[in-house]
Design an enzyme around this catalytic site. Structure first.
Site, PDB file in Angstrom:
ATOM      1  N   GLU A 106      15.815 -14.273   0.180  1.00 10.03           N
ATOM      2  CA  GLU A 106      16.243 -15.237   1.205  1.00 10.03           C
ATOM      3  C   GLU A 106      15.281 -16.437   1.222  1.00 10.03           C
ATOM      4  O   GLU A 106      15.718 -17.587   1.269  1.00 10.03           O
ATOM      5  CB  GLU A 106      16.213 -14.498   2.541  1.00 10.03           C
ATOM      6  CG  GLU A 106      16.786 -15.227   3.718  1.00 10.03           C
ATOM      7  CD  GLU A 106      16.485 -14.432   5.005  1.00 10.03           C
ATOM      8  OE1 GLU A 106      16.706 -13.194   5.036  1.00 10.03           O
ATOM      9  OE2 GLU A 106      16.024 -15.071   5.968  1.00 10.03           O
TER      10      GLU A 106
ATOM     11  N   ASP B 299       0.839  -1.191   0.000  1.00  5.41           N
ATOM     12  CA  ASP B 299       0.000   0.000   0.000  1.00  5.41           C
ATOM     13  C   ASP B 299       0.881   1.251   0.000  1.00  5.41           C
ATOM     14  O   ASP B 299       1.900   1.302   0.690  1.00  5.41           O
ATOM     15  CB  ASP B 299      -0.865  -0.026   1.268  1.00  5.41           C
ATOM     16  CG  ASP B 299      -1.976   0.983   1.243  1.00  5.41           C
ATOM     17  OD1 ASP B 299      -2.799   0.931   0.327  1.00  5.41           O
ATOM     18  OD2 ASP B 299      -2.019   1.832   2.160  1.00  5.41           O
TER      19      ASP B 299
HETATM   20  C1  GLC Z   1      -4.438   2.809  -0.785  1.00  6.41           C
HETATM   21  C2  GLC Z   1      -5.598   1.845  -0.789  1.00  6.41           C
HETATM   22  C3  GLC Z   1      -6.821   2.564  -0.323  1.00  6.41           C
HETATM   23  C4  GLC Z   1      -6.585   3.059   1.077  1.00  6.41           C
HETATM   24  C5  GLC Z   1      -5.338   3.937   1.145  1.00  6.41           C
HETATM   25  C6  GLC Z   1      -4.914   4.199   2.560  1.00  6.41           C
HETATM   26  O1  GLC Z   1      -4.582   3.812  -1.719  1.00  6.41           O
HETATM   27  O2  GLC Z   1      -5.749   1.284  -2.058  1.00  6.41           O
HETATM   28  O3  GLC Z   1      -7.955   1.751  -0.368  1.00  6.41           O
HETATM   29  O4  GLC Z   1      -7.697   3.790   1.524  1.00  6.41           O
HETATM   30  O5  GLC Z   1      -4.250   3.327   0.508  1.00  6.41           O
HETATM   31  O6  GLC Z   1      -4.350   3.070   3.142  1.00  6.41           O
END
Ligand code: GLC
Ligand code: MG
Length: 574
Positions: free
Chosen positions: A295, A245
């Site tokens: 690893e 993310d």
């Molecule tokens: C990313 C995710 C989204 C989330 C954001 C914060 O963009 O795809 O759904 O709200 O990160 O974590």
């Protein structure tokens, strides 16, 4: 790895029929380069991964919320569709203020979704079915209920506990103003003020998303150590990789200075504040994570995948994230934002293929995900017929390109965006922070319809009394899995056949794209020996680039003709 547009002329192999003078023949067969520098033939290079938004995929226990038991039940369905693997959106312990992107325990399953035993069973079943399993990681921030953040609140200003986040004194009289002028991506200031243990207003903490998602301070070594532990925890349980993310996040400018354009992130709903994102230090993290993956591969020979959501300003910047010792892949999001327009598609596709060539990675195409309006609606321009036709054509185009493709659950059912949820049912924090529907995401997260003519359409088990967490509209009846399986002209069969051909045709794999000259409104290219894909972006029928009947088409496609809003694949048989 693009060959320039072929000049019109007699360059085609013998026997290739060209129906119209405006259409250039396919170029002579090219020897396909084995692969880009530094890369092997790891499974992820050309994989098709299905994104499972767990909350909305299948409810196994009848509480109206999708869960891991539900995912397990439907693995056979995914196998049958023919994807190579699945990516699960976050299922970790979370107060669900951003539906799991606010994690309170990175190494435990939220009881709403199941438990670790259920997860382990899922790993085993994926392995048995030959499906890769990719899980989400959220390293930029955690939940305000994470034990570290609770400890930071309790410990007070200047404590080591606060040093793992970005706490700072406010500005102005009494520290009543935030430490800088940044705005959060989901609306409002990027800082919130805490109440100290003596009951007085105290320091501020940074959150680039919602106040319930405090940002970690990645300059503190404990943060990197913690994520090393988290990665190993899931690798030890058998996962094949991680979707990362906001991979351009993590580090902020060390002085946290004011921004000259403070609401850029909020305005664009993208990570564009150059002080808050894409700091050079982040690359060391991805090198460390890559080393952890290597690893594990060295131990058992299984390739692992790191795929990043790295939204950065230029392709050159994105290329840095997929250097051979960093992430394996980074999502290419330009098709997510592309209008239905030939020049736009061609420019972004050509650009992506060129930019990726030197990195050793492959382009990671995406037309839909859990944050964007579904293609059926996005491409419609208000037209109920054109939307699905264009969405199907775009999918066939994407699946013809070299590289990996991510499908978002429901796109294989032709699901439209749900745009008429009443205000009181909207759960997206963006709506609650901005009081605007612009960019809200509930409409693409409606629970999937599986069977029957009425909600919950098989989403929850027979006899369940709880309603799905977001209501399914009646018109979902036309898109149930049951219905699309029975209709050979459906989106589902198009996706399945495209996936089968991707696996079986030798022209796929690493074969490069060669653009073909084509009539106005038509995008056409060849790959390998004899494979041709063309898409008609125009409003009227066009001559097809190959006279014979197509191998596969996104809509009715008589030989020699490419109807509007239609894509087709051919194999030349010289
Ligand atoms: C990313 C995710 C989204 C989330 C954001 C914060 O963009 O795809 O759904 O709200 O990160 O974590
Ligand atoms: Mg459930």
């Amino acid at each position: 790895m693009i060959t320039p547009t072929l000049p019109a002329g007699p360059a085609g192999p013998p026997g290739v029929s060209v129906p119209a003078p405006t259409t250039a023949p396919v170029s002579a067969p090219v020897v396909v380069p084995a692969s880009a520098p530094g890369a092997g033939q790891a499974w992820w290079r050309n994989a098709v991964i299905y994104q499972v938004y767990v909350r909305s995929f299948q409810d196994g226990d009848g509480d109206g919320i999708g869960d891991l038991a539900g995912v397990r039940e439907r693995l056979g369905y995914l196998r049958r569709l023919g994807v190579d693997g699945i990516w699960l959106n976050p299922f970790y312990v979370s107060p669900q203020r951003d539906h799991g992107y606010d994690i309170a325990d990175h190494c435990a399953v939220d009881p709403v979704y199941g438990d670790l035993a259920e997860f382990d069973a899922l790993v085993q079943e994926c392995r048995l079915l030959g499906l890769k399993l990719v899980v989400d990681t959220v390293p930029n921030h955690c939940s305000s209920q994470h034990p570290w953040f609770l400890a930071a609140l309790a410990a007070g200003p200047g404590s080591p506990e606060r040093a793992r986040f970005h706490f700072a004194d406010g500005r102005g009289p009494g520290g009543a103003l935030p430490p800088n002028n940044w705005r959060a991506m989901f609306g409002g200031p990027a800082w919130s003020r805490v109440t100290e243990s003596d009951g007085r207003p105290g320091q501020w903490y940074l959150h680039l998303f919602t106040p319930e998602q405090p940002d970690f301070n990645w300059r503190h070594p404990a943060v990197a150590e913690e994520f090393d532990r988290v990665l190993r925890f899931w690798l030890d349980r058998g996962v094949d990789g991680f979707r990362i993310d906001v991979a351009a996040g993590l580090f902020k400018h060390p002085q946290l200075p004011d921004s000259p354009d403070p609401d850029a992130d909020e305005r664009t709903r993208d990570s564009v504040n150059p002080l808050a994102w894409n700091q050079p230090e982040v690359h060391a993290v991805w090198r460390a994570w890559r080393a952890v993956c290597e690893e594990y591969t060295a131990k058992d020979g299984r390739d692992r995948l790191l795929v990043g959501e790295a939204s950065v300003p230029t392709p050159a910047e994105q290329a840095k994230y997929v250097r051979p010792d960093e992430l394996h892949q980074a999502f290419f999001f330009h098709l997510l934002h592309a209008p239905w327009d030939l020049d736009h598609f061609r420019t972004v596709i050509a650009g992506a293929l060129e930019d990726i060539a030197a990195t050793g990675s492959t382009v990671t195409w995406v037309l839909n995900n859990h944050d964007q309006v579904r293609t059926v609606t996005r491409f419609a321009g208000g037209d109920q017929v054109l939307g699905p036709a264009r969405a199907a054509a775009a999918a066939l185009l994407m699946l013809a390109l070299p590289g990996a493709a991510y499908l978002y659950q429901g796109e294989e059912l032709g699901l439209p965006e749900v745009t008429d949820l009443p205000d009181e049912l909207i759960t997206d924090p963006i709506f609650h922070r901005t009081r605007s529907r612009v960019g809200i995401r509930d409409g693409c997260r409606i629970p999937l319809p599986w069977s029957g003519g009425r909600a919950p359409f098989g989403f929850s088990p027979e006899g369940a009394t709880a309603h799905p967490w977001l209501p399914q509209p009646e018109h979902f009846a036309a898109h149930t899995v049951e219905r699309v399986l029975a209709d050979t002209g459906s989106f589902w069969h198009l996706y399945r056949e495209a996936l089968q051909l991707r696996r079986s045709l030798p022209q796929f794999g690493e074969a490069a794209v060669r653009w073909l000259e084509s009539p106005p409104g038509v995008l056409a290219f060849a790959r390998g020996e004899g494979f041709v894909c063309a898409v008609n972006f125009g409003d009227g029928p066009s001559p097809a680039p190959v006279a014979s009947a197509p191998l596969l088409a996104s809509g009715p496609c008589p030989p020699g003709v490419l109807p509007p809003a239609t894509a087709a694949w051919w194999i030349h048989r010289p």
